[in-house]
Design an enzyme around this catalytic site. Structure first.
Site, PDB file in Angstrom:
ATOM      1  CD  GLU A   1      -2.662   1.139  -0.042  1.00  0.00           C
ATOM      2  OE1 GLU A   1      -3.315   0.187  -0.467  1.00  0.00           O
ATOM      3  OE2 GLU A   1      -2.568   2.218  -0.671  1.00  0.00           O
TER       4      GLU A   1
ATOM      5  CB  CYS B   1       5.655   4.718   6.897  1.00  0.00           C
ATOM      6  SG  CYS B   1       3.926   4.355   7.201  1.00  0.00           S
TER       7      CYS B   1
HETATM    8  C1  UGA Z   1       4.482   7.412   3.707  1.00  0.00           C
HETATM    9  C2  UGA Z   1       4.530   7.305   2.175  1.00  0.00           C
HETATM   10  O1  UGA Z   1       4.522   8.617   1.599  1.00  0.00           O
HETATM   11  C3  UGA Z   1       3.329   6.502   1.652  1.00  0.00           C
HETATM   12  O2  UGA Z   1       3.442   6.341   0.238  1.00  0.00           O
HETATM   13  C4  UGA Z   1       3.323   5.124   2.322  1.00  0.00           C
HETATM   14  O3  UGA Z   1       2.206   4.350   1.918  1.00  0.00           O
HETATM   15  C5  UGA Z   1       3.278   5.301   3.830  1.00  0.00           C
HETATM   16  O4  UGA Z   1       4.422   6.093   4.255  1.00  0.00           O
HETATM   17  C6  UGA Z   1       3.318   3.922   4.440  1.00  0.00           C
HETATM   18  O5  UGA Z   1       4.337   3.238   4.295  1.00  0.00           O
HETATM   19  O6  UGA Z   1       2.291   3.456   4.953  1.00  0.00           O
HETATM   20  P1  UGA Z   1       3.117   8.919   5.471  1.00  0.00           P
HETATM   21  O7  UGA Z   1       4.010   8.328   6.511  1.00  0.00           O
HETATM   22  O8  UGA Z   1       1.650   8.981   5.706  1.00  0.00           O
HETATM   23  O9  UGA Z   1       3.309   8.146   4.069  1.00  0.00           O
HETATM   24  O10 UGA Z   1       3.595  10.418   5.277  1.00  0.00           O
HETATM   25  P2  UGA Z   1       4.356  11.303   4.178  1.00  0.00           P
HETATM   26  O11 UGA Z   1       3.417  12.269   3.597  1.00  0.00           O
HETATM   27  O12 UGA Z   1       5.121  10.462   3.241  1.00  0.00           O
HETATM   28  O13 UGA Z   1       5.374  12.088   5.117  1.00  0.00           O
HETATM   29  C7  UGA Z   1       6.351  11.411   5.896  1.00  0.00           C
HETATM   30  C8  UGA Z   1       7.229  12.403   6.604  1.00  0.00           C
HETATM   31  O14 UGA Z   1       8.084  13.083   5.709  1.00  0.00           O
HETATM   32  C9  UGA Z   1       6.469  13.506   7.353  1.00  0.00           C
HETATM   33  O15 UGA Z   1       7.063  13.718   8.617  1.00  0.00           O
HETATM   34  C10 UGA Z   1       6.639  14.729   6.492  1.00  0.00           C
HETATM   35  O16 UGA Z   1       6.580  15.937   7.204  1.00  0.00           O
HETATM   36  C11 UGA Z   1       8.025  14.476   5.917  1.00  0.00           C
HETATM   37  N1  UGA Z   1       8.274  15.151   4.634  1.00  0.00           N
HETATM   38  C12 UGA Z   1       7.554  14.812   3.547  1.00  0.00           C
HETATM   39  C13 UGA Z   1       9.275  16.113   4.556  1.00  0.00           C
HETATM   40  O17 UGA Z   1       9.962  16.433   5.556  1.00  0.00           O
HETATM   41  N2  UGA Z   1       9.516  16.690   3.347  1.00  0.00           N
HETATM   42  C14 UGA Z   1       8.817  16.364   2.223  1.00  0.00           C
HETATM   43  O18 UGA Z   1       9.102  16.942   1.146  1.00  0.00           O
HETATM   44  C15 UGA Z   1       7.797  15.410   2.334  1.00  0.00           C
END
Ligand code: UGA
Length: 434
Positions: A151, A263
């Protein structure tokens, strides 16, 4: 299609709801009685935009039911999705004991041909393990097929990501499983958003490799941001300049206070562990993790640039969740920052639109406030730890009046440094000249 979805956590609940919305009959099973009873009453355990409406609609139309009876769930369904937790064990490997226990139940209760689909993030080879367990437990010669269907949904965007995915990855071993899985997803696969069929192990690895790549981009940008702070340059301009290269693309290039959530931190470490167990030194992944830890800790230096001794001082924190549009506090950078501040003797006033309850279970001795403005009362500095949209359009003049001193440390780069300077703030952010 009759589907049983085992596990009512984030992935399981969203998947079960979306699968029911696509017209399937879904039995959503969990061992947690309270959770199931709440779900039967329409009370969902997570904050996810759009989920409640979709769930209510499908529950009303009886396409989704909740149960603790795994036997019935398995026996009434042809396709069984496994979506249970795989938390890190003491060696940072994914603990697959919940998956193993579900596999035993499937072997014990199967009453005909079943497709067993793993959606939990689990190490390469987990489906082979599931197969072995089922074989060792089942008493009748029923046939089954194993499928890996990782997923890729993000918290806060989960419904959109499930129903409009970039791709659907399905690891299969038989034509029959391929046919049935295609029909389950026929409503959402299009030529530009393809279903990709592959072998089981590749599908298992695509999940880890994707999360690790996204985390790598973030750590890379955070390291470039550190360089900007030394030599000049604006990380936002750099991200834009890089992202316009179609080979790189603009997404997941935002520098900040490090990635969190359930994640990336866990999956980067787990993939590194898988590599080590296979005799490969995970040089890149170890560095990604190290840079992230460093980045989470780095905000404290900025805070102390503006307030050298925080002992006895009040610090306002806007945003606690690991990212916007969720109430999830798992591995949230705000935890590291607040604990550091508390160790140095600071008093914390905090506000988050959704995560305050979850935060209060982890972070003690904090004054939780009812809105962003009231959080600022008498504070020496404001720290922004999550980029909720609600913080972008506030009256900055009012913010200045409410703070004791006009100090802001913005860990998410939500304001324009020049504008902040004009307004008379001492404003520090990440990788931008202030
Ligand atoms: C992540 C993946 O994006 C999903 O595709 C995956 O399904 C999911 O893990 C999982 O394995 O279940 P998620 O943990 O919900 O999703 O959150 P993200 O939106 O990916 O963000 C993760 C972290 O990275 C957050 O702390 C966010 O603030 C940080 N982030 C994200 C940054 O610091 N910079 C960015 O450019 C993007």
């Amino acid at each position: 299609m009759k589907i049983c979805c085992i596990g009512c956590g984030y992935v399981g609940l969203v998947a079960a709801t979306c699968l029911s919305d696509m017209g399937n009959d879904v039995i959503s099973v969990d061992i947690n009685k309270d959770r199931v009873n709440n779900l039967k009453k329409g009370i969902i355990p997570i904050y996810e935009p759009g989920l409640k409406d979709m769930l209510d609609r499908n529950a009303r139309e009886k396409r989704i039911v909740f149960s603790t009876n795994i036997k019935e769930g398995i026996q009434k369904s042809e396709v069984i999705f496994i979506a249970v937790g795989t938390p890190p064990d003491s060696n940072n490997c994914a603990d697959v004991s919940a998956i193993a226990s579900v596999a035993e139940d499937i072997g014990r209760y199967m009453n005909g041909y079943k497709i067993i689909v793993n959606k939990s993030t689990a190490p390469v080879g987990t489906l082979d393990k599931i197969g072995k367990i089922i074989k060792s437990v089942k008493t009748k010669p029923f046939r089954y097929d194993l499928v890996s269907n990782p997923e890729f949904m993000r918290e806060g965007e989960a419904i959109k990501d499930f129903t409009n995915p970039d791709r659907i990855v399905i690891g299969v071993q038989s034509e029959k499983a391929k046919r049935i899985m295609s029909s389950i997803y026929s409503g959402i696969s299009r030529t530009d958003k393809p279903i990709m069929f592959t072998d089981l192990r590749s599908a298992e690895l695509i999940k880890y490799a994707s999360n690790a790549m996204l985390a790598t981009r973030i750590s890379f940008m955070n390291e470039i941001a550190q360089l900007c702070e030394k030599v000049g340059g604006d990380i936002k301009a750099i991200a834009r300049g890089m992202g316009l290269d179609t080979r790189i693309g603009p997404r997941f290039l935002h520098a900040g206070i490090g990635y969190g959530g359930s994640c990336f931190p866990k999956d980067v470490k787990a993939l590194a562990q898988i590599m080590k167990l296979n005799g490969i030194e995970p040089k890149i992944l170890d560095a990604v993790d190290e840079v992230n830890e460093q980045q989470k800790r780095s905000l404290i230096h900025k805070i102390r640039k503006l307030v050298p001794d925080v002992k006895g001082k009040s610090v306002a924190v806007w945003g606690l969740a690991f990212k916007p549009k969720t109430d999830d506090m798992r591995e949230a950078p705000s935890i590291t920052i607040i604990r550091q501040l508390q160790e140095l003797g600071a008093k914390i006033r905090a506000f988050d639109p959704e995560a305050q309850h979850n935060a209060s279970l982890i972070l003690k001795n904090i004054t939780y406030c009812k809105d962003p403005y009231s959080t600022l009362k008498g504070c020496d500095v404001l720290v922004i730890a999550t980029e909720w949209n609600a913080f972008r359009d506030l009256e900055l003049k009012k913010v200045k009046q409410l703070l004791k001193y006009p100090n802001i440390v913005d860990g998410r780069n939500i304001y324009d440094p020049q504008e902040m300077k004009k307004l008379g703030f001492n404003y520090l952010c990440v990788g931008r000249k202030c």
